[in-house]
Design an enzyme around this catalytic site. Structure first.
Site, PDB file in Angstrom:
ATOM      1  N   THR A 150       9.410  39.017  36.476  1.00 14.77           N
ATOM      2  CA  THR A 150       8.426  38.084  35.922  1.00 14.77           C
ATOM      3  C   THR A 150       7.259  38.005  36.909  1.00 14.77           C
ATOM      4  OG1 THR A 150       9.853  36.332  36.826  1.00 14.77           O
ATOM      5  CG2 THR A 150       9.894  36.674  34.446  1.00 14.77           C
TER       6      THR A 150
ATOM      7  N   THR B 133      13.150  34.597  36.897  1.00 15.74           N
ATOM      8  CA  THR B 133      12.542  33.348  37.355  1.00 15.74           C
ATOM      9  C   THR B 133      11.349  32.988  36.481  1.00 15.74           C
ATOM     10  OG1 THR B 133      13.199  33.890  39.613  1.00 15.74           O
ATOM     11  CG2 THR B 133      11.555  32.160  39.328  1.00 15.74           C
TER      12      THR B 133
ATOM     13  N   CYS C   5       9.275  37.090  44.983  1.00 18.77           N
ATOM     14  CA  CYS C   5       9.757  35.713  44.811  1.00 18.77           C
ATOM     15  C   CYS C   5       8.817  34.680  45.410  1.00 18.77           C
ATOM     16  CB  CYS C   5      11.157  35.581  45.415  1.00 18.77           C
ATOM     17  SG  CYS C   5      12.426  36.524  44.532  1.00 18.77           S
TER      18      CYS C   5
ATOM     19  N   ASP D 210      18.164  49.738  30.229  1.00 19.58           N
ATOM     20  CA  ASP D 210      16.869  49.773  30.896  1.00 19.58           C
ATOM     21  C   ASP D 210      15.960  50.714  30.110  1.00 19.58           C
ATOM     22  OD1 ASP D 210      16.002  48.888  34.008  1.00 19.58           O
ATOM     23  OD2 ASP D 210      14.765  50.462  33.126  1.00 19.58           O
TER      24      ASP D 210
ATOM     25  N   ARG E 183      14.967  55.931  35.920  1.00 23.61           N
ATOM     26  CA  ARG E 183      15.945  55.046  36.561  1.00 23.61           C
ATOM     27  C   ARG E 183      17.348  55.316  36.018  1.00 23.61           C
ATOM     28  NH1 ARG E 183      16.163  50.296  39.358  1.00 23.61           N
ATOM     29  NH2 ARG E 183      13.892  50.301  39.527  1.00 23.61           N
TER      30      ARG E 183
ATOM     31  N   ARG F 215       6.707  45.591  46.631  1.00 24.96           N
ATOM     32  CA  ARG F 215       6.036  44.714  45.681  1.00 24.96           C
ATOM     33  C   ARG F 215       5.289  43.590  46.393  1.00 24.96           C
ATOM     34  NH1 ARG F 215      10.805  42.983  41.765  1.00 24.96           N
ATOM     35  NH2 ARG F 215      11.838  42.897  43.780  1.00 24.96           N
TER      36      ARG F 215
ATOM     37  N   VAL G 272      17.648  42.971  40.856  1.00 23.96           N
ATOM     38  CA  VAL G 272      18.515  41.869  40.428  1.00 23.96           C
ATOM     39  C   VAL G 272      19.593  42.347  39.468  1.00 23.96           C
ATOM     40  CG1 VAL G 272      18.576  39.692  39.149  1.00 23.96           C
ATOM     41  CG2 VAL G 272      16.742  40.122  40.788  1.00 23.96           C
TER      42      VAL G 272
END
Length: 429
Positions: free
Chosen positions: A88, A123, A263, A38, A43, A334, A20
């Site tokens: 989240t 979220t 999600c 981050d 990364r 994930r 995201v």
């Protein structure tokens, strides 16, 4: 704030540079100065070389961007407009895990100054921004929300693997703690969102709007999955039924399948948790979660039953599972529900090979405890096509016959090969 960002007198910080955060950071960095923050040094090293660790963006997306990637709080403090876009997840009990969100909030709270803005994209359940995040910002900064700094919520709408519905061409929901904050936040996002923004009435409305987008899909897919179980007992093909029903103008086209990812398979649990706080036990939302969380095991059991119907022993039966990412044509593993199929088959004593053209074997091993096979072998008693990757859609019965024993089962979760299999024992949802 808006004008100073445009003139590059102030900077925008993106906290969390995953699926995201990175696309948002790069989109803003074509217009204004951005700090990409981050905590993962691995990364950050890849990002510094113009490589997206998630594999979603190519190197050209980094060209012409005014962005500095960092894990330094001193660098983070140079920003005045903060966007938090961290995961989240849920824990093993399906309860919200706010750890990453609160950790990111702590980082921002330590550098927050008078006049700054903080916008959350992660979220969450309605009320989380104001009840969990803002008090932490106030405590760490010593500032008062609404007076010394402003905050808002603008839910992410990034869809991994989707090259059509992108950040820049999808309407963005925005909200703010007051009218002034809403106006500034809306203008900032309008810099990068061509269709414009929808101004929600309050932060809780924006939070709720995001979470019900995924609840709606989850519940509808669960309905299709439940119907597929019933149709299987009747002896008719679910996709045939949906094709027929879809000829009516107002029939909603949802399909059965495995519901994983970060999600749809996770967000409903945030609403279940919030409802329980309010002394309400969710009926439909929880039922949808139960059905969809059960589908991996259901698929494995159907494979076992079909093996038995062919007169094959289940113990040491060789099974190939094709696809371990949570959806087609992405590398994201994930909350993969293919893993449920693998584990259930292994519990029955099957010997399972897993392949995927997009997933990283080391990542799968680290996350789920088994590696990917280096190549597709042969002599399989069953093949499960769990994810409809582009590489799998063009396969025919000759391919499967070539890697299977004389009698074998083809479990086609998404119905890719419906009507094209005549010799193998065929099953689909």
């Amino acid at each position: 704030m808006y004008e100073s960002l445009l003139k590059k007198e102030r900077k925008l910080a993106l906290v969390g540079l995953g699926y995201v955060g990175l696309p948002i950071a790069l989109e803003f960095a074509r217009k204004i100065s951005v700090v990409g923050f981050d905590i993962s040094e691995e990364r950050l090293e890849k990002l510094g070389r113009g490589v997206d660790p998630s594999g979603e963006l190519d190197g050209k997306c980094f060209d012409g961007c005014d962005i500095e990637f960092t894990s330094s709080l001193d660098k983070l403090a140079e920003a005045s407009f903060y966007i938090v876009a961290v995961p989240t997840p849920i824990d093993k009990f399906n309860k919200p895990d706010l750890g990453p969100l609160l950790s990111a909030t702590e980082s921002v709270g330590k550098v927050l100054k008078k006049g700054d803005y903080v916008v959350y994209e992660s979220t969450v359940y309605p009320g989380c921004t104001e009840d969990d995040c803002v008090p932490l910002l106030e405590r760490l900064s010593g500032l008062k929300a609404g007076m010394d700094f402003k905050f808002g919520y603008s839910p992410e709408r990034i869809n991994p693997g989707d090259k059509v519905h992108t950040l820049s061409n999808t309407v963005k929901i925005v909200s703010g703690c007051d009218d002034e904050a809403l106006d500034v936040i809306a203008k900032v996002y309008e810099l990068v969102v061509r269709p414009g923004v929808h101004r929600a009435g309050c932060v809780k409305v924006a939070e709720a709007a995001k979470i019900i987008e995924n609840i709606q899909r989850d519940v509808n897919i669960a309905l299709m999955n439940e119907l597929s179980i019933i149709f299987g007992r009747i002896g008719i093909n679910t996709f045939d039924v949906l094709e027929a029903a879809g000829t009516k103008w107002n029939f909603l086209k949802f399909y059965p399948g495995l519901v994983g990812g970060h999600c749809i398979g996770v967000d409903p649990y945030y609403m279940v948790y919030k409802a329980s706080e309010l002394k309400y036990h969710t009926q439909i939302i929880s039922a949808g979660r139960f059905v969809n969380d059960s589908m991996g095991g259901y698929v494995a059991k159907k494979v076992v039953k079909n093996l038995i119907a062919l007169g094959k022993g289940v113990l040491n039966a060789r099974v190939l599972v094709m696809g371990v990412t949570f959806k087609e044509d992405v590398s994201d593993i994930r909350n993969s529900k293919s893993v449920d199929i693998v584990r259930e088959l292994a519990d029955y004593g099957c010997v399972v090979d897993v392949v995927d053209p997009y997933a990283d074997s080391n990542a799968v091993m680290k996350e789920y405890g088994f590696p990917l096979a280096e190549r597709i072998g042969g002599g399989y008693d069953a093949v499960v096509v769990a994810v409809s990757h582009a590489e799998y859609r063009c396969l025919d019965e000759a391919f499967f016959a070539g890697i299977c024993n004389e009698k074998a089962v083809l479990a086609d979760v998404k119905g890719l090969y419906r009507g094209r299999i005549s010799h193998l024992r065929y099953w689909s949802l």
